[in-house]
Design a protein around this motif. Structure first.
Motif, PDB file in Angstrom:
ATOM      1  N   ILE A 196     -42.475 -33.456 -25.053  1.00 53.85           N
ATOM      2  CA  ILE A 196     -43.610 -33.956 -25.832  1.00 53.85           C
ATOM      3  C   ILE A 196     -43.147 -34.057 -27.283  1.00 53.85           C
ATOM      4  CG2 ILE A 196     -45.961 -33.471 -26.605  1.00 53.85           C
ATOM      5  CD1 ILE A 196     -46.341 -31.896 -23.964  1.00 53.85           C
ATOM      6  N   PRO A 197     -43.302 -35.227 -27.912  1.00 53.18           N
ATOM      7  CA  PRO A 197     -42.842 -35.385 -29.299  1.00 53.18           C
ATOM      8  C   PRO A 197     -43.430 -34.321 -30.227  1.00 53.18           C
ATOM      9  CG  PRO A 197     -43.484 -37.500 -28.388  1.00 53.18           C
ATOM     10  CD  PRO A 197     -43.884 -36.460 -27.375  1.00 53.18           C
ATOM     11  N   GLY A 198     -42.567 -33.751 -31.065  1.00 53.13           N
ATOM     12  CA  GLY A 198     -43.001 -32.760 -32.049  1.00 53.13           C
ATOM     13  C   GLY A 198     -42.912 -31.324 -31.580  1.00 53.13           C
ATOM     14  N   ILE A 199     -42.442 -31.111 -30.340  1.00 55.05           N
ATOM     15  CA  ILE A 199     -42.354 -29.745 -29.822  1.00 55.05           C
ATOM     16  C   ILE A 199     -40.897 -29.389 -29.562  1.00 55.05           C
ATOM     17  CG2 ILE A 199     -42.984 -28.177 -27.948  1.00 55.05           C
ATOM     18  CD1 ILE A 199     -45.538 -29.770 -27.594  1.00 55.05           C
ATOM     19  N   GLY A 200     -40.446 -28.346 -30.235  1.00 54.49           N
ATOM     20  CA  GLY A 200     -39.094 -27.825 -30.043  1.00 54.49           C
ATOM     21  C   GLY A 200     -39.128 -26.586 -29.167  1.00 54.49           C
ATOM     22  N   THR A 201     -37.994 -25.917 -29.070  1.00 54.33           N
ATOM     23  CA  THR A 201     -37.868 -24.753 -28.195  1.00 54.33           C
ATOM     24  C   THR A 201     -38.808 -23.619 -28.591  1.00 54.33           C
ATOM     25  OG1 THR A 201     -35.552 -25.325 -27.859  1.00 54.33           O
ATOM     26  CG2 THR A 201     -36.223 -23.131 -27.188  1.00 54.33           C
ATOM     27  N   LYS A 202     -38.821 -23.267 -29.880  1.00 56.86           N
ATOM     28  CA  LYS A 202     -39.670 -22.151 -30.318  1.00 56.86           C
ATOM     29  C   LYS A 202     -41.146 -22.445 -30.086  1.00 56.86           C
ATOM     30  CE  LYS A 202     -36.682 -20.399 -34.003  1.00 56.86           C
ATOM     31  NZ  LYS A 202     -36.573 -20.218 -35.470  1.00 56.86           N
ATOM     32  N   THR A 203     -41.558 -23.656 -30.433  1.00 59.24           N
ATOM     33  CA  THR A 203     -42.960 -24.028 -30.258  1.00 59.24           C
ATOM     34  C   THR A 203     -43.316 -24.068 -28.777  1.00 59.24           C
ATOM     35  OG1 THR A 203     -42.848 -25.320 -32.289  1.00 59.24           O
ATOM     36  CG2 THR A 203     -44.720 -25.747 -30.850  1.00 59.24           C
ATOM     37  N   ALA A 204     -42.410 -24.571 -27.941  1.00 59.28           N
ATOM     38  CA  ALA A 204     -42.654 -24.622 -26.493  1.00 59.28           C
ATOM     39  C   ALA A 204     -42.879 -23.210 -25.947  1.00 59.28           C
ATOM     40  CB  ALA A 204     -41.493 -25.298 -25.775  1.00 59.28           C
ATOM     41  N   ARG A 205     -42.038 -22.272 -26.373  1.00 58.86           N
ATOM     42  CA  ARG A 205     -42.204 -20.881 -25.921  1.00 58.86           C
ATOM     43  C   ARG A 205     -43.567 -20.338 -26.347  1.00 58.86           C
ATOM     44  NH1 ARG A 205     -36.470 -19.501 -27.831  1.00 58.86           N
ATOM     45  NH2 ARG A 205     -35.268 -19.824 -25.944  1.00 58.86           N
ATOM     46  N   ARG A 206     -43.913 -20.554 -27.606  1.00 58.71           N
ATOM     47  CA  ARG A 206     -45.187 -20.054 -28.136  1.00 58.71           C
ATOM     48  C   ARG A 206     -46.358 -20.671 -27.383  1.00 58.71           C
ATOM     49  NH1 ARG A 206     -45.716 -22.127 -33.302  1.00 58.71           N
ATOM     50  NH2 ARG A 206     -43.641 -21.356 -33.704  1.00 58.71           N
ATOM     51  N   ILE A 207     -46.286 -21.969 -27.138  1.00 58.71           N
ATOM     52  CA  ILE A 207     -47.364 -22.668 -26.428  1.00 58.71           C
ATOM     53  C   ILE A 207     -47.550 -22.073 -25.038  1.00 58.71           C
ATOM     54  CG2 ILE A 207     -47.973 -24.860 -25.321  1.00 58.71           C
ATOM     55  CD1 ILE A 207     -46.751 -26.260 -27.790  1.00 58.71           C
ATOM     56  N   ILE A 208     -46.456 -21.897 -24.316  1.00 60.59           N
ATOM     57  CA  ILE A 208     -46.549 -21.378 -22.951  1.00 60.59           C
ATOM     58  C   ILE A 208     -47.176 -19.990 -22.946  1.00 60.59           C
ATOM     59  CG2 ILE A 208     -45.201 -20.560 -20.980  1.00 60.59           C
ATOM     60  CD1 ILE A 208     -43.312 -22.968 -21.504  1.00 60.59           C
ATOM     61  N   VAL A 209     -46.691 -19.119 -23.809  1.00 53.16           N
ATOM     62  CA  VAL A 209     -47.217 -17.749 -23.840  1.00 53.16           C
ATOM     63  C   VAL A 209     -48.707 -17.756 -24.186  1.00 53.16           C
ATOM     64  CG1 VAL A 209     -47.103 -15.549 -25.084  1.00 53.16           C
ATOM     65  CG2 VAL A 209     -45.001 -16.666 -24.335  1.00 53.16           C
ATOM     66  N   GLU A 210     -49.075 -18.513 -25.212  1.00 50.59           N
ATOM     67  CA  GLU A 210     -50.478 -18.551 -25.639  1.00 50.59           C
ATOM     68  C   GLU A 210     -51.380 -19.181 -24.578  1.00 50.59           C
ATOM     69  OE1 GLU A 210     -51.962 -17.408 -28.471  1.00 50.59           O
ATOM     70  OE2 GLU A 210     -50.112 -16.612 -29.305  1.00 50.59           O
ATOM     71  N   LEU A 211     -50.948 -20.314 -24.017  1.00 56.02           N
ATOM     72  CA  LEU A 211     -51.778 -20.981 -23.016  1.00 56.02           C
ATOM     73  C   LEU A 211     -51.872 -20.167 -21.734  1.00 56.02           C
ATOM     74  CD1 LEU A 211     -50.850 -24.766 -23.408  1.00 56.02           C
ATOM     75  CD2 LEU A 211     -52.941 -23.601 -24.132  1.00 56.02           C
ATOM     76  N   LYS A 212     -50.792 -19.540 -21.354  1.00 57.07           N
ATOM     77  CA  LYS A 212     -50.804 -18.726 -20.131  1.00 57.07           C
ATOM     78  C   LYS A 212     -51.818 -17.599 -20.269  1.00 57.07           C
ATOM     79  CE  LYS A 212     -47.811 -16.744 -16.650  1.00 57.07           C
ATOM     80  NZ  LYS A 212     -48.385 -17.473 -15.546  1.00 57.07           N
ATOM     81  N   SER A 213     -51.814 -16.907 -21.396  1.00 53.36           N
ATOM     82  CA  SER A 213     -52.772 -15.814 -21.568  1.00 53.36           C
ATOM     83  C   SER A 213     -54.199 -16.356 -21.664  1.00 53.36           C
ATOM     84  CB  SER A 213     -52.425 -14.968 -22.787  1.00 53.36           C
ATOM     85  OG  SER A 213     -52.556 -15.711 -23.970  1.00 53.36           O
ATOM     86  N   SER A 214     -54.397 -17.509 -22.291  1.00 61.49           N
ATOM     87  CA  SER A 214     -55.737 -18.100 -22.394  1.00 61.49           C
ATOM     88  C   SER A 214     -56.247 -18.540 -21.034  1.00 61.49           C
ATOM     89  CB  SER A 214     -55.721 -19.308 -23.321  1.00 61.49           C
ATOM     90  OG  SER A 214     -55.412 -18.918 -24.623  1.00 61.49           O
ATOM     91  N   ILE A 215     -55.374 -19.152 -20.252  1.00 61.61           N
ATOM     92  CA  ILE A 215     -55.789 -19.633 -18.930  1.00 61.61           C
ATOM     93  C   ILE A 215     -56.094 -18.460 -18.016  1.00 61.61           C
ATOM     94  CG2 ILE A 215     -54.986 -20.831 -16.864  1.00 61.61           C
ATOM     95  CD1 ILE A 215     -53.594 -22.793 -18.810  1.00 61.61           C
ATOM     96  N   GLU A 216     -55.265 -17.402 -18.074  1.00 65.46           N
ATOM     97  CA  GLU A 216     -55.535 -16.234 -17.241  1.00 65.46           C
ATOM     98  C   GLU A 216     -56.868 -15.614 -17.608  1.00 65.46           C
ATOM     99  OE1 GLU A 216     -52.112 -13.713 -17.529  1.00 65.46           O
ATOM    100  OE2 GLU A 216     -50.947 -14.982 -16.186  1.00 65.46           O
ATOM    101  N   SER A 217     -57.221 -15.587 -18.883  1.00 68.30           N
ATOM    102  CA  SER A 217     -58.518 -15.049 -19.307  1.00 68.30           C
ATOM    103  C   SER A 217     -59.651 -15.878 -18.721  1.00 68.30           C
ATOM    104  CB  SER A 217     -58.628 -15.050 -20.823  1.00 68.30           C
ATOM    105  OG  SER A 217     -57.636 -14.254 -21.388  1.00 68.30           O
ATOM    106  N   LYS A 218     -59.485 -17.210 -18.749  1.00 66.79           N
ATOM    107  CA  LYS A 218     -60.503 -18.076 -18.165  1.00 66.79           C
ATOM    108  C   LYS A 218     -60.612 -17.838 -16.667  1.00 66.79           C
ATOM    109  CE  LYS A 218     -60.397 -22.060 -21.239  1.00 66.79           C
ATOM    110  NZ  LYS A 218     -60.067 -23.472 -21.331  1.00 66.79           N
ATOM    111  N   ASP A 219     -59.464 -17.690 -15.989  1.00 70.43           N
ATOM    112  CA  ASP A 219     -59.476 -17.456 -14.548  1.00 70.43           C
ATOM    113  C   ASP A 219     -60.234 -16.185 -14.210  1.00 70.43           C
ATOM    114  OD1 ASP A 219     -58.053 -19.753 -14.112  1.00 70.43           O
ATOM    115  OD2 ASP A 219     -56.121 -18.746 -13.872  1.00 70.43           O
TER     116      ASP A 219
END
Length: 184
Positions: free
Chosen positions: A105-128
């Motif tokens: 995805i344009p504008g996303i590097g390795t560090k941002t990708a890691r941060r996104i995954i960790v943040e979204l994973k915890s947010s999605i698990e909370s919703k679940d």
């Protein structure tokens, strides 16, 4: 503010306008529909002192957008690009920690990708958890009960989502028995 419109997508000078019989709204739209119902998200761009509308095909895309906007280092454009990805592929990428998916995805590097995954994973698990109609304390009690016996936390989560017993404190013994019977 406008949040919903039924109309047709017109493209003029590389700009998209969603227009109906009464008015039109210039919106950022990357979907494939040429007409129909669109959800809009008005976003105030402080750099240009103006509102931009982002258009979505469904609530799931819009929800991912608002969730992504809360992530550190993710702006509106990047959040929109994330939310417009195939929703199933997006969920799989988060579940499987697929950095390459996000790096494409344009504008996303390795560090941002890691941060996104960790943040979204915890947010999605909370919703679940909330979808399971279970409070966090009860959930933790079930995990604490089974973990010392070698039960995998992730597998227990999956089983709880499939459990047809109403997940409430008064039925914890019945739920644990069901988990023991269905744990392979």
């Amino acid at each position: 503010m406008l949040h919903y419109i039924t109309g047709k997508v017109l493209e003029t000078n590389k700009k998209k306008i969603i227009k109906n019989d009464f008015f039109g709204v210039e919106a950022v739209y990357l979907g494939e529909k040429t007409s129909g119902d669109f959800l809009l998200y008005p976003h105030f761009d402080q750099n240009h002192s103006t509102y931009f509308y982002y258009a979505f095909d469904n609530f799931e895309q819009k929800d991912f957008f608002t969730l992504s906007m809360k992530l550190p280092g993710v702006g509106a454009k990047t959040a929109y690009l994330i939310s417009m990805q195939n929703q199933e592929n997006l969920k799989n990428a988060i579940e499987n920690y697929d950095l390459k998916f996000f790096q494409n995805i344009p504008g996303i590097g390795t560090k941002t990708a890691r941060r996104i995954i960790v943040e979204l994973k915890s947010s999605i698990e909370s919703k679940d958890l909330s979808k399971l109609d279970i409070d966090e304390k009860l959930y933790n009690d079930i995990i604490k009960t089974l973990k010392p016996y070698g039960f995998d936390t992730e597998k227990v989560k999956v089983l709880l989502s499939e459990c047809d017993i109403k997940l409430e404190k008064s039925k914890i013994n019945e739920i644990i028995k069901w988990l023991l019977d269905n744990y392979n």
